[in-house]
Write a protein that holds these residues in place. Structure first.
Motif, short mmCIF file in Angstrom:
data_model
loop_
_atom_site.label_atom_id
_atom_site.label_comp_id
_atom_site.label_asym_id
_atom_site.label_seq_id
_atom_site.Cartn_x
_atom_site.Cartn_y
_atom_site.Cartn_z
N PHE A 1 0.88 -1.17 0.00
CA PHE A 1 0.00 0.00 0.00
C PHE A 1 0.92 1.22 0.00
N ASP A 2 1.32 1.67 -1.17
CA ASP A 2 2.31 2.74 -1.25
C ASP A 2 1.86 3.95 -0.45
N GLY A 3 2.74 4.43 0.42
CA GLY A 3 2.44 5.57 1.29
C GLY A 3 2.04 5.19 2.69
N LEU A 4 1.86 3.90 2.96
CA LEU A 4 1.35 3.46 4.27
C LEU A 4 2.41 3.62 5.36
N HIS A 5 2.15 4.53 6.30
CA HIS A 5 3.03 4.71 7.45
C HIS A 5 2.63 3.75 8.56
N GLN A 6 3.55 3.47 9.45
CA GLN A 6 3.20 2.70 10.64
C GLN A 6 2.12 3.41 11.45
N GLN A 7 2.19 4.72 11.48
CA GLN A 7 1.18 5.47 12.23
C GLN A 7 -0.21 5.31 11.62
N ASP A 8 -0.28 5.14 10.31
CA ASP A 8 -1.57 4.87 9.66
C ASP A 8 -2.14 3.54 10.14
N VAL A 9 -1.26 2.54 10.23
CA VAL A 9 -1.69 1.23 10.69
C VAL A 9 -2.18 1.31 12.14
N ALA A 10 -1.40 1.92 13.01
CA ALA A 10 -1.76 2.01 14.41
C ALA A 10 -3.09 2.75 14.59
N ARG A 11 -3.26 3.83 13.85
CA ARG A 11 -4.48 4.63 13.98
C ARG A 11 -5.71 3.86 13.49
N CYS A 12 -5.60 3.24 12.33
CA CYS A 12 -6.80 2.62 11.77
C CYS A 12 -7.17 1.35 12.52
N VAL A 13 -6.17 0.63 13.04
CA VAL A 13 -6.48 -0.55 13.85
C VAL A 13 -7.16 -0.12 15.15
N ALA A 14 -6.60 0.89 15.81
CA ALA A 14 -7.18 1.36 17.07
C ALA A 14 -8.57 1.95 16.87
N GLY A 15 -8.78 2.60 15.73
CA GLY A 15 -10.06 3.24 15.48
C GLY A 15 -11.05 2.37 14.72
N ASN A 16 -10.66 1.13 14.47
CA ASN A 16 -11.52 0.17 13.78
C ASN A 16 -11.94 0.68 12.39
N THR A 17 -11.04 1.39 11.74
CA THR A 17 -11.31 1.85 10.38
C THR A 17 -10.63 1.00 9.33
N CYS A 18 -9.89 -0.03 9.77
CA CYS A 18 -9.30 -1.00 8.83
C CYS A 18 -9.48 -2.40 9.42
N PRO A 19 -10.72 -2.86 9.53
CA PRO A 19 -10.98 -4.13 10.21
C PRO A 19 -10.31 -5.34 9.56
N ASN A 20 -10.15 -5.30 8.26
CA ASN A 20 -9.53 -6.45 7.59
C ASN A 20 -8.03 -6.53 7.86
N LEU A 21 -7.37 -5.38 7.87
CA LEU A 21 -5.96 -5.36 8.24
C LEU A 21 -5.80 -5.74 9.71
N ALA A 22 -6.74 -5.31 10.55
CA ALA A 22 -6.69 -5.64 11.97
C ALA A 22 -6.80 -7.16 12.18
N LEU A 23 -7.64 -7.81 11.39
CA LEU A 23 -7.77 -9.27 11.49
C LEU A 23 -6.47 -9.97 11.09
N LEU A 24 -5.83 -9.46 10.05
CA LEU A 24 -4.53 -10.03 9.68
C LEU A 24 -3.51 -9.83 10.80
N ALA A 25 -3.54 -8.66 11.43
CA ALA A 25 -2.61 -8.39 12.52
C ALA A 25 -2.84 -9.35 13.69
N GLN A 26 -4.12 -9.73 13.92
CA GLN A 26 -4.42 -10.65 15.02
C GLN A 26 -3.81 -12.02 14.79
N SER A 27 -3.63 -12.39 13.54
CA SER A 27 -3.01 -13.69 13.24
C SER A 27 -1.57 -13.51 12.73
N GLY A 28 -0.98 -12.37 13.08
CA GLY A 28 0.36 -12.09 12.60
C GLY A 28 1.17 -11.25 13.56
N VAL A 29 2.23 -10.70 13.05
CA VAL A 29 3.10 -9.81 13.81
C VAL A 29 3.14 -8.45 13.12
#
Length: 557
Positions: A51-79
């Motif tokens: 996902f060109d442009g994706l910062h770690q802060q984008d990941v942290a924010r969207c997971v915490a805010g439940n705005t990227c539920p599919n990525l959050a599910l991958l994170a639950q089964s990953g690192v």
């Protein structure tokens, strides 16, 4: 003999394998295995998504805010790696090269999609008898549609290389065309997988139909199914390319989603031909990058220094997550999810996310060099001066040196003996006041001489820039009103990326790993997962790149 790498790190099983059966009882081993609450699974496929442009802060924010539920599910089964970075330059070419070669520009030799090489001859010099030093342009103009400045009317770039974009090199006394796959200096993970995994098939899709031919590696055949899609081609429905607005870019990225779905369904990227599901496949997405670059006044970029997304970025992240969900759902429907390692990351970030740091004074670096006669004062160098006025039509000047600027400056001098004089001029003009280059802050620097050689290779060999200028974070060497962010350098927002590695039953599933890691570590991780020696990648062997830690792979930690 084929081997199978097991991803459940059961301590007792490892002890037995090492001849240490007495170290733990069979009962304890069973308890440990139950604690892992999964059985060992084999990775048969690896899906790499940028996902060109994706910062770690984008990941942290969207997971915490439940705005990227599919990525959050991958994170639950990953690192999730919270401290992942590019290896020094953050343009698309070195960014992707890091992911698929395991190497930095020093070994891969890719600094930008538009760069310079002192050893090459012009495309028209088919006998290699003229001057050397060519401004190498491997972008949308690498497709034959762009020949003689033609319009980019076909999604596949015209279906062939533009011969005017292909320079020449004298190899063993023979003048030889240098296609993008010849230009990269190391092999790619696609080549290694094809060569060392029985029956393997590989696939990739990217933003330029012919410029990204280098993912094939020096063999020219590393990717079985390389989707030829050109983001700068003209969409007949709008009579514009796909980068004008992020919602239009979604239409382009949807082509890559369809390609992945087709491949998961046992077809090629077009969906027209049956084919085995790729062992290694993936793509990149441009929607977020376009939304980040859009002017803040028009809803692009971020609202503050805390990476609060503006409307366009928020929509783009939601789109990417929905696309990710569709891809993962298809894996599940085809019973492939449990055997597929999914890696979500980015080639590069975008800078500056804090709009208050934005400085757009124009390309003051090139202007300063021109004003002091280190480059032609009228801009008559490389592809900036063609006889026809058409970019990359093969009629550019030879042996002129070159400057590439975005939020970084890469300088190839036309006369390397002027290095010390050029550096002095740059250091005398560090401020943001005219004719300064805005590199007077604590996070700015100028690399040259031994510092460039140590990090990026020896400029005297022809490929490495003589000087690398990293301006203050927030500086973009442009006066364009169409964008408020850029990438390419090593500003914090450029280089600190999101990285999630997911696999059902992964040993350390659901954890975050704060270790400082580089995106070069993705390539050896892919090979470890497929039970292939990472040192078969030339860059990995040369740079000593290790697989990502904390995945339960054993030997990487």
């Amino acid at each position: 003999m084929e081997r199978t790498w097991k991803w459940s790190a059961v301590a007792a099983a490892s002890a037995v394998a090492l001849g240490l059966a007495g170290a733990q009882s069979a009962a304890q081993a069973a308890q440990d295995e139950q604690h892992e609450h999964h059985e060992a699974r084999q990775v048969k496929h690896v899906l790499l998504i940028s996902f060109d442009g994706l910062h770690q802060q984008d990941v942290a924010r969207c997971v915490a805010g439940n705005t990227c539920p599919n990525l959050a599910l991958l994170a639950q089964s990953g690192v999730t790696y919270t401290n992942a970075h590019t290896p020094g330059l953050s343009d698309s070419f070195p960014g992707l090269a890091a992911l698929v070669t395991g190497g930095s520009p020093k070994t891969a030799g890719l600094f930008y999609d538009v760069s310079y090489d002192r050893t090459l001859y012009a495309p028209s010099d088919t006998q290699c008898q003229g001057k050397q030093g060519w401004n190498v342009v491997f972008d949308e103009t690498t497709g034959i549609d762009a020949e003689n400045g033609g319009a980019l009317v076909h999604l596949d770039g015209g279906g062939a290389f533009n011969p005017q974009a292909i320079p020449n090199a004298k190899i063993n006394g023979v003048c030889t065309p240098v296609y993008p796959h010849n230009y990269i200096k190391t092999n790619t993970v696609f080549e290694v997988v094809k060569q060392h995994v029985r029956g393997a098939r590989t696939a990739w899709a990217d933003k330029h139909a012919w410029g990204y031919d280098w993912v094939n590696g020096p063999s020219g055949h590393g990717v079985d199914d390389l989707a030829r899609t050109e983001i700068n081609s003209i969409d007949p429905a709008t009579q514009s390319d796909y980068t004008d607005v992020y919602t239009h870019t979604e239409k382009f990225d949807n082509l890559h989603v369809e390609a992945l779905v087709n491949q998961i369904d046992g077809k090629d990227s077009t969906g027209k031909t049956n084919a085995p599901v790729p062992t290694l496949f993936g793509t990149n997405f441009q929607t977020l990058s376009v939304a980040q670059k859009a002017p803040v006044a028009k809803g692009g970029g971020y609202l503050d220094a805390s990476f609060t997304p503006g409307p366009q970025v928020a929509d783009a992240i939601a789109y990417l997550d929905k696309s990710l969900g569709r891809i993962v759902d298809e894996l599940k429907q085809r019973n492939l999810y449990s055997s597929t390692l999914v890696i979500v990351t980015a080639k590069h970030g975008q800078s500056p996310t804090d709009h208050t740091k934005l400085v757009k004074n124009g390309d003051t670096l090139t202007a300063l060099l021109e004003a002091n006669n280190y480059l032609d004062p009228n801009g008559n160098f490389g592809q900036a001066n063609t006889k026809t006025g058409n970019l990359n039509d093969g009629s550019g000047l030879v042996g002129t040196g070159f400057v590439q600027t975005d939020d970084v400056g890469l300088v190839w001098l036309r006369d390397p003996s002027q290095l010390n004089a050029v550096v002095k001029t740059l250091k005398d003009n560090l401020s943001c006041n005219a004719p300064g280059i805005c590199a007077d802050g604590p996070q700015a620097y100028i690399l040259y001489g031994q510092s460039v050689k140590a990090k990026f290779g020896d400029p005297s060999l022809g490929r490495t820039p003589d000087i690398v200028v990293q301006p203050n974070p927030g500086v973009i060497y442009t006066s364009s009103k169409k964008k408020d962010e850029e990438h390419g350098g090593n500003a914090p927002d450029d280089s600190h990326l999101g990285l999630v590695v997911s696999f059902p039953g992964l040993h350390h599933a659901g954890r975050t790993n704060p270790d400082y890691v580089l995106t070069t570590q993705v390539a050896p991780t892919i090979l470890r997962a497929l039970d292939v020696d990472p040192d078969l990648l030339h860059s990995v062997a040369a740079e000593g790149t290790r697989a990502l830690p904390g995945l339960g792979l054993g030997r990487e930690e």
